[in-house]
Design a protein around this motif. Structure first.
Motif, short mmCIF file in Angstrom:
data_model
loop_
_atom_site.label_atom_id
_atom_site.label_comp_id
_atom_site.label_asym_id
_atom_site.label_seq_id
_atom_site.Cartn_x
_atom_site.Cartn_y
_atom_site.Cartn_z
N THR A 231 19.72 28.69 13.33
CA THR A 231 21.13 28.31 13.27
C THR A 231 21.66 28.19 11.86
O THR A 231 22.88 28.28 11.64
CB THR A 231 21.35 26.97 14.00
OG1 THR A 231 20.68 25.93 13.26
CG2 THR A 231 20.81 27.02 15.41
N GLN A 233 21.82 25.46 10.39
CA GLN A 233 22.41 24.12 10.34
C GLN A 233 21.30 23.08 10.43
O GLN A 233 20.14 23.41 10.70
CB GLN A 233 23.42 23.93 11.48
CG GLN A 233 24.58 24.91 11.43
CD GLN A 233 25.51 24.79 12.63
OE1 GLN A 233 25.25 24.06 13.58
NE2 GLN A 233 26.61 25.54 12.60
N ARG A 234 21.64 21.84 10.20
CA ARG A 234 20.65 20.78 10.27
C ARG A 234 21.32 19.46 10.63
O ARG A 234 22.53 19.31 10.56
CB ARG A 234 19.90 20.63 8.94
CG ARG A 234 20.79 20.31 7.75
CD ARG A 234 19.97 20.13 6.48
NE ARG A 234 19.00 19.06 6.64
CZ ARG A 234 18.11 18.72 5.69
NH1 ARG A 234 18.07 19.39 4.56
NH2 ARG A 234 17.26 17.74 5.89
N ARG A 429 21.03 20.23 15.48
CA ARG A 429 21.77 21.39 14.99
C ARG A 429 20.87 22.46 14.40
O ARG A 429 21.30 23.60 14.20
CB ARG A 429 22.82 20.95 13.96
CG ARG A 429 23.85 20.01 14.57
CD ARG A 429 24.82 19.46 13.54
NE ARG A 429 25.69 20.48 13.00
CZ ARG A 429 25.81 20.75 11.71
NH1 ARG A 429 25.07 20.09 10.82
NH2 ARG A 429 26.64 21.67 11.31
N SER A 430 19.59 22.12 14.12
CA SER A 430 18.65 23.16 13.70
C SER A 430 18.18 24.01 14.87
O SER A 430 17.62 25.09 14.67
CB SER A 430 17.44 22.53 13.01
OG SER A 430 16.60 21.87 13.94
N CYS A 433 23.32 25.30 17.56
CA CYS A 433 24.41 25.22 16.59
C CYS A 433 25.64 24.60 17.23
O CYS A 433 25.74 24.45 18.46
CB CYS A 433 24.71 26.60 16.01
SG CYS A 433 25.49 27.73 17.19
N ASP A 434 26.60 24.26 16.39
CA ASP A 434 27.82 23.60 16.88
C ASP A 434 28.56 24.47 17.90
O ASP A 434 29.06 23.98 18.91
CB ASP A 434 28.75 23.28 15.71
CG ASP A 434 28.17 22.24 14.77
OD1 ASP A 434 27.34 21.44 15.23
OD2 ASP A 434 28.54 22.24 13.58
N ARG A 490 27.70 15.08 13.55
CA ARG A 490 29.03 15.66 13.53
C ARG A 490 29.60 15.52 14.93
O ARG A 490 29.10 16.10 15.88
CB ARG A 490 28.97 17.13 13.14
CG ARG A 490 28.53 17.36 11.71
CD ARG A 490 28.13 18.81 11.52
NE ARG A 490 29.17 19.74 11.95
CZ ARG A 490 30.12 20.22 11.17
NH1 ARG A 490 30.18 19.84 9.91
NH2 ARG A 490 31.00 21.08 11.62
#
Length: 511
Positions: A231, A233-234, A429-430, A433-434, A490
């Motif tokens: 992703t 992201q983290r 989020r890893s 993903c959002d 988030r």
């Protein structure tokens, strides 16, 4: 930097000789056990926090407020508990601990940033007092109130406390505040020592026999998503779907007509989302974790005992789209009733008994997602009325936090004081993903909207037709090194672009 007022240390119990701390072996039970044996150990466990917020309307005496919380700490051993993680986890119950209460003046701090900062601080579980109380005064009288308003947030590690426990503690605080800051009586018994001793006395043979046959053989579909790329992201994320009071009442009425609790209806929807990701024939076995309070045990007073009694148990069912939805619903209800007799058993033991030999820290081959429908204790009659008569009104607001650790997905359902329901999809989020978390939340919102309109003969396939043509979310492979939860979640709250009777639908992309 925000200007704040930290009250003087409360007097608490009368001074006397300090007693040595007592210790108790930590049983292989609950979320803390999984976090301690996962990557990061006690440091990672202390980062997984929850928050409950309230509005206090009326005058608030800071010294009396702090003294009342100090009195609760003196009474409840869990609020003086610390963890000795190695070589074998042990619970250390200190004789004394200090209430951590900080009050911020009006205009000195932003509320959302204050919540984020408290989440990021985490907890060092080797130190006592796993609870922080933060106050923020609001400028001037608020709408509908004649006096000052103060927002209150309680932050706590979900390895040692849960929302049920904090509601119990809040009721004790109210009694102490009404009594001038001192809670009558001594330490609570039973307490954590009695609970751990009770666990060690249990005969595991009946539970072993039941769990060996309760889980279906063969592979389980564990995630409502297809394999996807990394992703980039983290950290944890959070997407919320909200049912208003009328929509929540429709869901409750639908479940009651079928003689099942709301939790069974929510678990059924999650099972359907898992089934969509299953590969193979028309019938598929799905597995996910369910959070249980751990208080339905034969220990006197357990229902009023604050502590880390909550745990996760594996739920596994076969989904056949040709069968009526009512059969799947009854299957989940009956399985939950059967599990209730063994909710004190740890997930690690269930893994061993099932013969799957999973080594993952939070469910492994039995579940990789969690469904938690929060229940809170009923407050004693008259406590809030007496508080209101004293000029103060305490109203619940929201629940938040990073959610359970070690899992890529968790669905947390929180009831609101107005009868609403908030479905919080917490994701790593890893792994998710959002964008894909929003897509999954949108699918959940569609099912929530459609479910109350189904009849007794509606099949599972008919309900799944609501999502026909919708793409599956993607999930990335587990990273080689654990994703650090060092950032605040988030949170996206879904915009109610809908008719009044439809749940808030989630856009497929972050706003």
């Amino acid at each position: 930097m925000a200007r704040q007022h930290r009250p003087r240390p409360p007097r608490g119990r009368p001074a006397g000789p300090r007693r040595p701390a007592t210790t108790a072996p930590w049983p292989p039970h609950g979320l803390l056990h999984h976090l301690l044996h996962g990557p990061g150990g006690h440091r990672e466990a202390g980062r997984h926090v929850e928050q409950l917020t309230w509005r206090w309307s009326g005058p608030l005496d800071t010294e009396r407020f702090t003294a009342a919380w100090q009195s609760v700490i003196d009474r409840e051993s869990v609020l003086r508990a610390a963890l000795h993680p190695a070589p074998a986890p042990r619970l250390i119950l200190h004789d004394r601990a200090r209430a951590d209460v900080v009050r911020h003046r009006a205009g000195s701090a932003d509320w959302e940033r204050l919540l984020e900062r408290e989440r990021l601080r985490g907890f060092d579980l080797r130190r006592p007092a796993p609870l922080r109380i933060t106050l923020l005064d609001l400028p001037g009288p608020c709408t509908g109130t004649a006096g000052p308003v103060t927002r209150v947030v309680l932050t706590f590690p979900n390895a040692l406390l849960d929302a049920y426990s904090v509601h119990l503690l809040l009721e004790e605080f109210c009694r102490a505040y009404l009594a001038g800051g001192t809670l009558p009586g001594g330490e609570r018994r039973p307490d954590l020592r009695d609970w751990t001793a009770w666990l060690q006395r249990q005969d595991t043979a009946p539970a072993h026999q039941w769990w060996r046959t309760a889980l279906p053989a063969g592979p389980l579909t564990l995630l409502p998503a297809r394999p996807g790329p990394p992703t980039g992201q983290r950290g944890p994320g959070r997407v919320e779907v909200r049912l208003g009071p009328r929509e929540a009442a429709r869901l409750h009425h639908w479940a009651a007509l079928r003689c099942v609790p709301d939790s069974s209806a929510v678990q059924m929807l999650w099972a359907l989302l898992l089934y969509r990701a299953a590969a193979g024939g028309p019938v598929a076995a799905v597995g996910f974790g369910v959070a249980v309070s751990g208080r339905g045990i034969a220990l006197e007073g357990a229902e009023r005992l604050p502590g880390p009694l909550r745990t996760c148990l594996p739920m596994a069912v076969r989904v056949d789209p040709r069968q009526p939805l009512a059969l799947l619903l009854a299957q989940l209800r009956d399985r939950a009733l059967d599990m209730a007799a063994y909710e004190w058993v740890s997930t690690a033991r269930i893994h061993r008994w099932s013969g799957r030999g999973a080594t993952a820290t939070a469910g492994g081959e039995l579940f990789e997602s969690l469904v938690s429908v929060e229940s809170v204790p009923r407050p004693p009659a008259g406590t809030r009325a007496r508080l209101a008569a004293a000029g103060a009104v305490l109203e619940a607001e929201n629940a938040g936090g990073t959610g359970p650790g070690g899992l890529p997905l968790a669905l947390l359902v929180h009831p609101g004081a107005d009868g609403s329901l908030t479905f919080a999809l917490v994701h790593d989020r890893s792994r998710v993903c959002d964008r894909d978390a929003h897509l999954l939340a949108d699918h959940l919102a569609r099912l929530l909207d459609h479910l109350p309109r189904t009849g007794e003969r509606t099949t599972t396939a008919t309900v799944l037709d609501v999502l026909r043509g919708q793409p599956l979310p993607a999930i990335a492979p587990r990273p080689r090194t654990p994703a650090g939860h060092t950032t605040a979640p988030r949170t996206f709250r879904l915009r109610p672009r809908r008719p009044p009777d439809r749940p808030a639908a989630c856009p497929p992309h972050p706003p």
